[in-house]
Design an enzyme around this catalytic site. Structure first.
Site, PDB file in Angstrom:
ATOM      1  N   LYS B 168       1.056  -1.416   0.009  1.00  0.00           N
ATOM      2  CA  LYS B 168      -0.240   0.086   0.059  1.00  0.00           C
ATOM      3  C   LYS B 168       0.842   1.236  -0.069  1.00  0.00           C
ATOM      4  CE  LYS B 168      -3.925   2.713   0.815  1.00  0.00           C
ATOM      5  NZ  LYS B 168      -4.841   2.730   1.505  1.00  0.00           N
ATOM      6  N   LYS B 236      -1.147  11.936   5.127  1.00  0.00           N
ATOM      7  CA  LYS B 236      -1.005  10.277   6.088  1.00  0.00           C
ATOM      8  C   LYS B 236      -0.038   9.774   5.527  1.00  0.00           C
ATOM      9  CE  LYS B 236      -3.648   6.628   7.490  1.00  0.00           C
ATOM     10  NZ  LYS B 236      -4.715   5.686   7.201  1.00  0.00           N
TER      11      LYS B 236
END
Lengths: 289, 289, 289, 289
Positions: B168, B236
């Protein structure tokens, strides 16, 4: 059919001149390499003893040369020798400001100019499948279009003089940048103990998908860096990107970094490898070379 | 059919829990938001008064939470309350090292863990079209696969604990980087007086082709930055990329720069815009905002 | 004279605790290393069997620990065992947000906290010549000042809780960045065939002058990378810089790049060399290693 | 005393030519600006109607011009008109490769060349306190030294033709880089609620100490960006740094980033501010402008 003078019969120029001859145009070529000219004759063209001889009587002159200084030298000779109404198509990849300067010089002699750099590499040239990005006047583009169609598939008139070079620069920025990103992804995956092939398969299925991932992930994972398009050439092109940014008065941080990574690949001795060899730079600085 | 406790019914978790209920599983959910739980009940699930109640009797617990600290808090409670043999699937996007630590803690109680972050955003969650990157043991992946198939389309087991998070992270690095590159290309083209649409059309036809260019170039040229995936979230995620690189002991210069460009977009007040709003950063530093 | 508990008697903490004992304070120390405690006893202090024992009856507790997690663990124990009115001075270099969290936890027990990271390295610790950057309340700083004066020369109260860490982070950013710049200058000079020593002499005489050029140019030109301050520690500190930037909501492109260069030095196996070994990274990517 | 032709009487050249006249040399100057020449006459020199007239009978020719193209044009004329044995000292800041090319052209006519760029800015020129970095042959440097001593304080012969330019480039890289680092330090401190003045005082007392911190931190904190040395000029100089790196075949990531930050300052409209205005770029991307 046109009478074409073709200057620069290298890896790219040679098959391009051949396609034009095969399409029925009269192509007279010049190159400093005698074998290159012999090859053109084989392909149905003619050899000339110099630039001025090559363009004598030509309606169109095409130049396909390595760097700005060659284009400056050759086009100076073309402009000096060429007549009013000549169409000069420079297909070299050079700085936009050089293209603009050539067009301005030529205009004083009534010579019209298009900048028409290409992408697609040697394979694109051989298969007449180049992308051609053209800057210049509408009517000159229209006149040149049949010639371009003998050489490429994606042919777009993108703006005024120099615009072709700017688009080529943008293209090389994005290509170099994606190579760097994919290289970092591979190094991160491998260093974390993740199977890189499986990981890249996921990336290729989502928003991160890109043609480099499609075409090159297998060879990159296998560390097969046979060119393709050489780091040396991409290094030259990143210099053009930076010159174009400076000329346009913009700040491009990614371009600045990609240029240094490509420069590193070259400085480390990988100049003759494929541009996917950016991976070797990321590996080296990550202690994994 | 499984008995599932589902913790975290936000923008992503809510439709995901709904799909599982629709597929016939018994889904008991918990979220701090009462409307979120009401929505799950509507979709055929059940509400719980807290984490421990939600997972009582569950065979599988799924967590879908915003950040590392939430995952740490909730999984601590799950591990304390959960019994031997439970399968805990964390689908949050967090640091690989946190995923590994959770798996290690859980193992001491006989609880098995998968990290299974997703990409594809809100639309992917609603349409059960997520990409799911899974880290953990083979047999646990096999057991979870039917659940994943109710949620996504590209489902890949990429390696051991934490591997899902690393993939990811690699994905978000490449996505963020391509946005930055396309942004620089647009600013360069426009500043040089080139039609950006025509220029990007050429790029999309060659080696620079990528999905972001396909899906977002029109909206970027039009400066339509409605999300999509928010800059705040990408910020983030770039923090996770940097943590993953640090953990893996590698140097990723592009990741370092992309992180700062995303941080700039957020600092400049564009946190709730789509991540394509990186273009606003490049425009600003190029004096074109 | 104060009754001091001192936790962490490593390369830095050991001479610092010694200076405090030599100044007449009652110093009870704890460290996991027995020889470290023996050394303190030699210097006039006392050894303790653990954190709680070390701080029993102390007016002031000083901690000098490697990383955030150690500070979190030790201060948790200090806060649990410590009485109302205790002054806890953490001299470790950690994330500002951790310092703030410790101060908040401690306040609930009536324990006052200062963050007081130092620069000047091992030599500064041995010679009581450290720079000390202090965050916290005015009156607590005033109370601690006599202790600081036994340890350092430049002692500045820079702001509220966490401010000491932010200043330390800014310091490490500038130090790391100047090392990188001087490294690039050396590589450029040498690669261009210029005498690096003569060139750097000119730089040191003008606006480019800096202490690193003064102290380190000879050793860098000679490729003498004995520490000094190790790359491993600077790598840790660049992580703190990035965390501080993220916490403050700012974008720092130079910090992002310096962090990756330091990470490269470490990944390439130079972690135990002096931070001037950034030069090895620039040499390597420039094909001159 | 020498007979000197001086071409380029701008902000730098004007006081320099004046110092040479004041030292008793016969100085004949040329500039496109009539007031500039009037000023030289006031200072004891003579005006000429053009380059060729200015250098007629000269033993030494000094050029102080804005950019490579001006140096190329003027030195072409000097080389054409100048006689065997002439010493041509180019004090402009230009690309090393241009300096080398000028020296090679001149050698064919028996004209000797030194490249001798300066730092210290307008104040240095007025106060005869410049730093002068000289490339060329030993004996030519020895011959020119008395002239340099009338103009500067730090005068160093750093290597062969072009070496002066390389050292100037290295200087501008380090200066620009330190401005960027100090800017990031200020933004980080302020955004974290730390008193920037107190923080920078600490930095100035340790290993981060540098002349820019000494001379400019007050004005930077006060956001007083009156030049000094303009961003526009530093932007030009960063172009030279990148050209020098390319010529030397090295990869300089910090140089690449600093160049983009300076380009940003210029693109954002701060070209006529002092180079410390890099702070405005960092402020803007951090949402604090």
């Amino acid at each position: 059919m046109s009478k074409i003078g073709f200057i620069g019969l290298g890896i790219m120029g040679s098959p391009m001149a051949g396609h034009l001859a095969a399409a029925g145009h009269t192509v007279t070529g010049f190159d400093l390499s005698e074998p290159a000219m012999a090859k053109l004759v084989e392909a149905g063209g003619q050899r000339a003893g110099g630039v001025t001889e090559a363009i004598a009587g030509a309606e169109v002159v095409i130049t396909m040369l390595p760097q700005d200084e060659h284009v400056e030298a050759v086009t100076t000779e073309v402009i000096a020798a060429g007549g009013d109404g000549l169409l000069l198509i420079d297909m070299s990849t050079i700085r936009p400001e050089t293209s603009i300067a050539v067009a301005e010089s030529a205009a004083r002699k009534g010579i019209r100019v298009l900048d028409a750099p290409v992408s697609g590499g040697e394979a694109g040239a051989r298969n007449a499948a180049l992308s051609i990005m053209v800057g210049g006047a509408d009517e000159d583009f229209a006149e040149a279009l049949p010639l371009f169609e003998a050489l490429g598939k994606t042919i777009v008139h993108v703006g005024p003089h120099g615009a072709g070079q700017v688009v080529k620069a943008a293209n090389q920025l994005v290509v170099g940048g994606i190579y760097a990103l994919v290289s970092e992804a591979i190094v991160l995956l491998e260093a974390a103990g993740v199977d890189a092939r499986a990981g890249l398969d996921v990336l290729a299925g989502g928003l991160a998908a890109n043609r480099i991932l499609d075409l090159k992930r297998e060879s990159m994972i296998a560390r097969d860096f046979r060119p393709g398009f050489r780091i040396d050439l991409h290094h030259k092109d990143m210099g053009i990107v930076q010159a174009a940014a400076r000329q346009a008065g913009v700040s491009l941080p990614m371009a600045g970094l990609v240029a240094q990574l490509v420069a590193a690949a070259r400085a480390m001795g990988h100049g003759s490898l494929d541009h996917s060899a950016l991976l070797k730079v990321v590996e080296t600085i990550s202690g994994r070379a």
